[in-house]
Write a protein that holds these residues in place. Structure first.
Motif, short mmCIF file in Angstrom:
data_model
loop_
_atom_site.label_atom_id
_atom_site.label_comp_id
_atom_site.label_asym_id
_atom_site.label_seq_id
_atom_site.Cartn_x
_atom_site.Cartn_y
_atom_site.Cartn_z
N SER A 335 0.81 -1.22 0.00
CA SER A 335 0.00 0.00 0.00
C SER A 335 0.84 1.27 0.00
N LEU A 336 2.13 1.16 0.33
CA LEU A 336 2.99 2.35 0.37
C LEU A 336 3.27 2.92 -1.02
N PHE A 337 3.01 2.13 -2.06
CA PHE A 337 3.21 2.65 -3.41
C PHE A 337 2.28 3.84 -3.68
N ALA A 338 1.13 3.86 -3.03
CA ALA A 338 0.17 4.94 -3.26
C ALA A 338 0.40 6.13 -2.34
N MET A 339 1.41 6.07 -1.49
CA MET A 339 1.63 7.12 -0.50
C MET A 339 2.95 7.84 -0.77
N GLY A 340 3.08 8.38 -1.95
CA GLY A 340 4.28 9.11 -2.32
C GLY A 340 3.98 10.54 -2.67
N CYS A 341 5.01 11.33 -2.85
CA CYS A 341 4.89 12.73 -3.24
C CYS A 341 5.50 12.93 -4.62
N GLU A 342 4.99 13.91 -5.31
CA GLU A 342 5.52 14.24 -6.63
C GLU A 342 6.86 14.95 -6.50
N ASN A 343 7.56 15.05 -7.62
CA ASN A 343 8.84 15.77 -7.62
C ASN A 343 8.64 17.23 -7.25
N SER A 344 9.61 17.79 -6.56
CA SER A 344 9.58 19.23 -6.29
C SER A 344 9.77 19.99 -7.59
N ASP A 345 9.23 21.19 -7.64
CA ASP A 345 9.42 22.05 -8.80
C ASP A 345 10.79 22.72 -8.69
N ILE A 346 11.76 22.19 -9.44
CA ILE A 346 13.13 22.72 -9.42
C ILE A 346 13.47 23.20 -10.81
N ALA A 347 13.77 24.47 -10.91
CA ALA A 347 14.03 25.11 -12.20
C ALA A 347 15.22 24.46 -12.89
N GLY A 348 15.00 24.03 -14.13
CA GLY A 348 16.06 23.43 -14.93
C GLY A 348 16.17 21.93 -14.79
N LEU A 349 15.45 21.33 -13.82
CA LEU A 349 15.51 19.88 -13.63
C LEU A 349 14.14 19.23 -13.81
N THR A 356 6.90 25.41 -17.18
CA THR A 356 6.34 24.20 -17.80
C THR A 356 7.04 22.97 -17.24
N LYS A 357 6.24 21.90 -17.02
CA LYS A 357 6.78 20.66 -16.46
C LYS A 357 7.70 19.98 -17.48
N GLN A 358 8.86 19.52 -17.01
CA GLN A 358 9.79 18.83 -17.88
C GLN A 358 10.78 18.06 -17.02
N LEU A 366 19.93 23.88 -16.92
CA LEU A 366 20.09 24.80 -15.79
C LEU A 366 20.35 26.22 -16.25
N LEU A 367 20.80 26.39 -17.48
CA LEU A 367 21.08 27.72 -18.01
C LEU A 367 19.88 28.23 -18.79
N SER A 368 19.62 29.52 -18.62
CA SER A 368 18.51 30.17 -19.31
C SER A 368 18.90 31.60 -19.61
N GLU A 369 18.05 32.29 -20.41
CA GLU A 369 18.37 33.67 -20.75
C GLU A 369 18.37 34.58 -19.53
N CYS A 370 17.71 34.14 -18.45
CA CYS A 370 17.64 34.99 -17.25
C CYS A 370 18.91 34.92 -16.41
N GLU A 387 9.74 33.19 -4.40
CA GLU A 387 8.38 33.48 -3.92
C GLU A 387 7.31 32.94 -4.86
N ASN A 388 7.72 32.44 -6.01
CA ASN A 388 6.78 31.79 -6.92
C ASN A 388 6.61 30.30 -6.63
N GLY A 389 7.25 29.79 -5.54
CA GLY A 389 7.11 28.39 -5.15
C GLY A 389 8.02 27.44 -5.89
N ILE A 390 8.96 27.95 -6.67
CA ILE A 390 9.91 27.12 -7.42
C ILE A 390 11.27 27.16 -6.75
N THR A 391 11.91 26.00 -6.67
CA THR A 391 13.25 25.91 -6.09
C THR A 391 14.29 26.13 -7.18
N TYR A 392 15.32 26.93 -6.84
CA TYR A 392 16.45 27.18 -7.75
C TYR A 392 17.70 26.61 -7.10
#
Length: 606
Positions: A335-349, A356-358, A366-370, A387-392
C-alpha cells in the motif's frame, strides 16, 4: 478366589503409585534450593545477554542513522555507502562458524564476554576518525554566511568558507563503554547452567522426536565434557553435512536469506527515502524512526514470543505464524506505493524556468536567458526558494542581484529568473533553502508513518516463532553450529550485498549529481521521487515475495513429516497396547518394571 483378585488389583494400584512418588520428587528443601540456584543463573545470563543485544543495537542503529550524512560529508554515491555499511559484517565472517561450532563445547559465557570486548574495540575504532578530521567545510556563497549588506550573488565568484558555528563534535565513544560493561558478567558465569529436575529425564521433547531421529551413542559422544580439539575438528564436516541434509533447515535458511535481504536493504535506506520522498530533514527523519519504528519492532518480537508461550504453539504453529507474519507484512507494504509525493518544482531539472513541467537528462537545462550573464557554476548545490514556489539550485542560477541577512535568514532580491513568472509590480525575491513539497505531501507522510509502524510490527511478530522453528528442527548437539551457519549465511548473502545493490538501484534514480572538490562525481543531490519510490519499494517487495514461497515449502515439509510420524505412532500404538496388557498381567511378579516414567508430551521445550 474373588477376594484374592481384588487384593491383587489393590496391590497393583498401590505398587504403581508409591514408587513413582519416591523416585519423582526430592525433599522440599533440596528442590527449593536447586530451583533458586537455577532461576538465579538463568536470570543473570538472560539479563546480561539482553544488555549485550542492547549495546549492539545501539551502535548498529547509530551507524544506520548516519548514512545520509556520510554521503554528503564525503561526496560519495549510495552504492559506495552500501559497501561501507556492508563491510560492517565482514569482520564476523572469519570466526563466526568456528566460534559457533567449538564454542558449544567450550566455556560459552566467557566466549560471549570476549566477543563483547572485541565489539567494544571495534566501536572505539569507528569513533577514531572523528579525532583526526577537521571541520566540515562545504561550498557556500559569502553572502549566505556573514553578510548583512547588499551583495550581488549573480556576479561574485564562489569560495569555500567554513561555518563558524560548526564545531568539531566530540566523538561518540559511549555507541564502546557500554559494550565493555555488557561483557563483564559473562566472565563470572559457570560453563553450564543448572538444569531443572523435571527436565533431566529426557534430552529431547516429543515435538523434536517427531522430526529428529537420533542415535543415543552419538548424543552421548557429543556431550562428553572434555573432548580433544582434534576430535572436534574431525567431526566438523560430518556435522555440516548432517545439518544441510535437513530439508526444513535448508529451506528455512533460504527463506531467511531472502527475507533479510529485503529488510536490510529497506532499513538501510529508509532515512534517505523519507528525506527525498517527503522532504523531511535528517534530524527529524532519524527522530521519527527511533521514536516510532524501533519500539514497534521490539513490541512485535515480544508479542511473538508471548503468543508462543501463552498458547504453547508447536513447530507447525510456529511455521504458520512466521509465514502469516511475512505475508500480511508485505501485503501492507504494497500500500505504500500509493503514498508518495511528486517531484519538487526545481528550475532546470523538473520544471523549466518558464514554469512548464519537464525532465532534463543533462544539466544544460540549468542555463537560461535569465542567468546567462551571471557566469554561474552548474555544479553548486545551495538551493533557494523563490516566492513563486519554485526551487532554484543556487542564488546565482536564480539571477539574484542582491541579498540581505545572514545564514538561514538570508533573503535575495531582484532575482531575474524568479521574476519571469511574477508580475512586474511585485518584487522577485527568494529565501534560503528548498521550497516545501505540495500541500498533500505532509498528509502522505503521516499515512506513511502509520502504515510503516503497522508493517514493522507485523513483520516482527514472526521473528520469535521463526527462531523457535529453527531451533526445533535440528538435533540438540548441532544447535550452536546451526545458529552459526545461519548467522554466517544471513550476513554473507544478505548483510553484505543488500546495501550495495540497493544503493546501486537507488543511484539510477538520481536527477542531479554533486561534484567533489578534487573533481569527479560526488553525492546525489536530488532524486526522481516516483522512480525512487518504485525502485526502493519494488525491490523490497520482490525479495519478500520470493521468501514467502520458501516459507510455504517449509510448512509443506513439516506437515508431510508430521503426517508420516502420526501414521507410525498409530501403528505402534496398537502393538504397544498388547505389550502393556501382558505386562499388567505379570506386574506383581516384576517389581523391576516399576520405574519413574517421563512422557515428553507434558511440556514443550527447545
Amino acid at each position: 478366589m474373588e477376594i484374592s483378585s481384588k487384593e491383587n488389583a489393590q496391590l497393583f494400584s498401590n505398587n504403581t503409585i508409591l514408587p513413582v512418588d519416591r523416585s519423582s520428587f526430592k525433599s522440599e528443601s533440596s528442590t527449593s534450593k536447586e530451583k533458586q540456584s537455577c532461576c538465579g543463573g538463568i536470570k543473570i545470563f538472560l539479563g546480561a545477554l539482553s544488555f549485550v543485544y542492547f549495546a549492539k543495537a545501539l551502535s548498529g542503529s547509530y551507524l544506520k542513522s548516519t548514512i545520509t550524512q556520510i554521503e554528503r560529508r564525503f561526496d560519495i554515491p549510495s552504492s559506495l555507502v552500501g559497501v561501507i555499511d556492508g563491510s560492517f559484517e565482514i569482520g564476523n565472517l572469519l570466526i563466526i562458524v568456528f566460534v559457533s561450532y567449538f564454542g558449544a563445547k567450550l566455556h560459552r559465557p566467557r566466549i560471549i564476554g570476549a566477543g563483547c570486548l572485541i565489539m567494544s574495540a571495534g566501536t572505539f575504532l569507528i569513533a577514531m576518525p572523528q579525532f583526526f578530521m577537521g571541520r566540515y567545510q562545504y561550498e557556500r556563497f559569502p553572502s549566505t554566511i556573514n553578510s548583512t549588506v547588499s551583495i550581488s550573488p549573480c556576479l561574485q565568484e564562489k569560495s569555500q568558507t567554513p561555518l563558524s558555528a560548526l564545531e568539531k563534535s566530540q566523538a561518540k565513544i559511549n555507541a564502546g563503554v557500554i559494550s565493555v560493561l555488557a561483557g563483564i558478567p559473562f566472565w563470572f558465569l559457570p560453563k553450564h547452567l543448572p538444569k531443572p529436575e523435571s527436565r533431566k529425564d529426557s534430552s529431547t521433547s516429543s515435538e523434536q522426536s517427531k522430526f529428529i531421529t537420533q542415535d543415543n551413542k552419538e548424543q552421548q559422544k557429543s556431550y562428553q565434557p572434555q573432548m580433544k580439539f582434534a576430535e572436534m575438528a574431525k567431526d566438523f564436516l560430518p556435522s555440516l553435512k548432517n545439518l544441510f541434509g535437513n530439508p526444513v533447515y535448508s529451506l528455512y535458511l533460504c527463506a531467511s536469506i531472502l527475507h533479510f535481504n529485503s529488510l536490510i536493504g529497506m532499513v538501510t535506506y529508509k532515512p534517505k527515502y523519507i528525506e527525498q520522498q517527503y522532504g523531511q530533514t535528517s534530524s527529524k527523519t532519524n527522530f521519527v524512526i527511533g521514536l516510532i519504528n524501533i519500539p514497534a519492532v521490539a513490541f512485535g518480537i515480544f508479542s511473538g514470543g508471548l503468543i508462543m508461550k501463552k498458547f504453547r504453539i508447536n513447530v507447525l504453529g510456529a511455521a504458520k505464524i512466521s509465514l502469516g507474519s511475512s505475508f500480511f507484512g508485505y501485503l501492507l507494504l504494497l500500500s505504500l506505493f500509493a503514498m508518495g509525493c511528486e517531484n519538487s518544482d526545481i528550475a532546470g531539472l523538473t520544471i523549466s524556468y518558464h514554469g512548464t513541467k519537464q525532465k532534463v537528462d543533462n544539466e544544460q537545462g540549468l542555463l537560461s536567458e535569465c542567468n546567462l550573464g551571471c557566469m554561474c557554476s552548474q555544479n553548486d548545490w545551495d538551493p533557494i526558494c523563490g516566492e513563486n514556489g519554485i526551487t532554484y539550485i543556487s542564488a546565482c542560477l536564480a539571477g539574484c542581484q542582491a541579498s540581505n541577512g545572514s545564514g538561514k535568514n538570508t533573503v535575495f532580491f531582484n532575482c531575474s529568473c524568479v521574476g519571469i513568472l511574477e508580475s512586474p509590480s511585485r518584487s522577485s525575491s527568494a529565501v534560503m533553502g528548498p521550497c516545501q513539497k505540495g500541500n498533500e505531501c505532509p498528509k502522505m507522510f503521516l499515512y506513511f508513518l502509520v502504515i510503516s509502524v503497522i508493517t514493522s510490527y507485523t513483520l516482527s511478530v514472526g521473528g520469535t516463532p521463526g527462531y523457535i522453528l529453527l531451533l526445533r528442527c535440528i538435533k540438540p548437539h548441532l544447535k550452536s553450529f546451526a545458529l552459526g551457519i545461519y548467522t554466517l549465511a544471513v550476513r554473507v548473502l544478505a548483510g553484505i550485498p543488500a546495501p550495495v545493490y540497493f544503493g546501486v538501484a537507488i543511484d539510477t534514480t538520481c536527477l542531479k549529481w554533486g561534484s567533489k572538490r578534487c573533481g569527479g562525481r560526488g553525492a546525489c543531490r536530488l532524486y526522481d521521487s516516483s522512480a525512487l519510490r518504485y525502485m526502493y519499494l519494488g525491490l523490497t517487495l520482490v525479495l519478500g515475495t520470493v521468501s514467502i514461497f520458501f516459507s510455504i515449502a517449509v510448512l509443506w515439509v513439516l506437515r508431510k513429516k508430521s503426517a508420516l510420524q502420526d501414521e507410525t505412532l498409530s501403528a505402534n500404538g496398537e502393538r504397544d497396547t498388547c505389550v502393556t496388557k501382558s505386562r499388567k498381567d505379570n506386574f506383581v511378579n516384576s517389581d523391576h518394571l516399576i520405574q519413574t516414567t517421563y512422557w515428553p508430551e507434558k511440556e514443550t521445550r527447545l
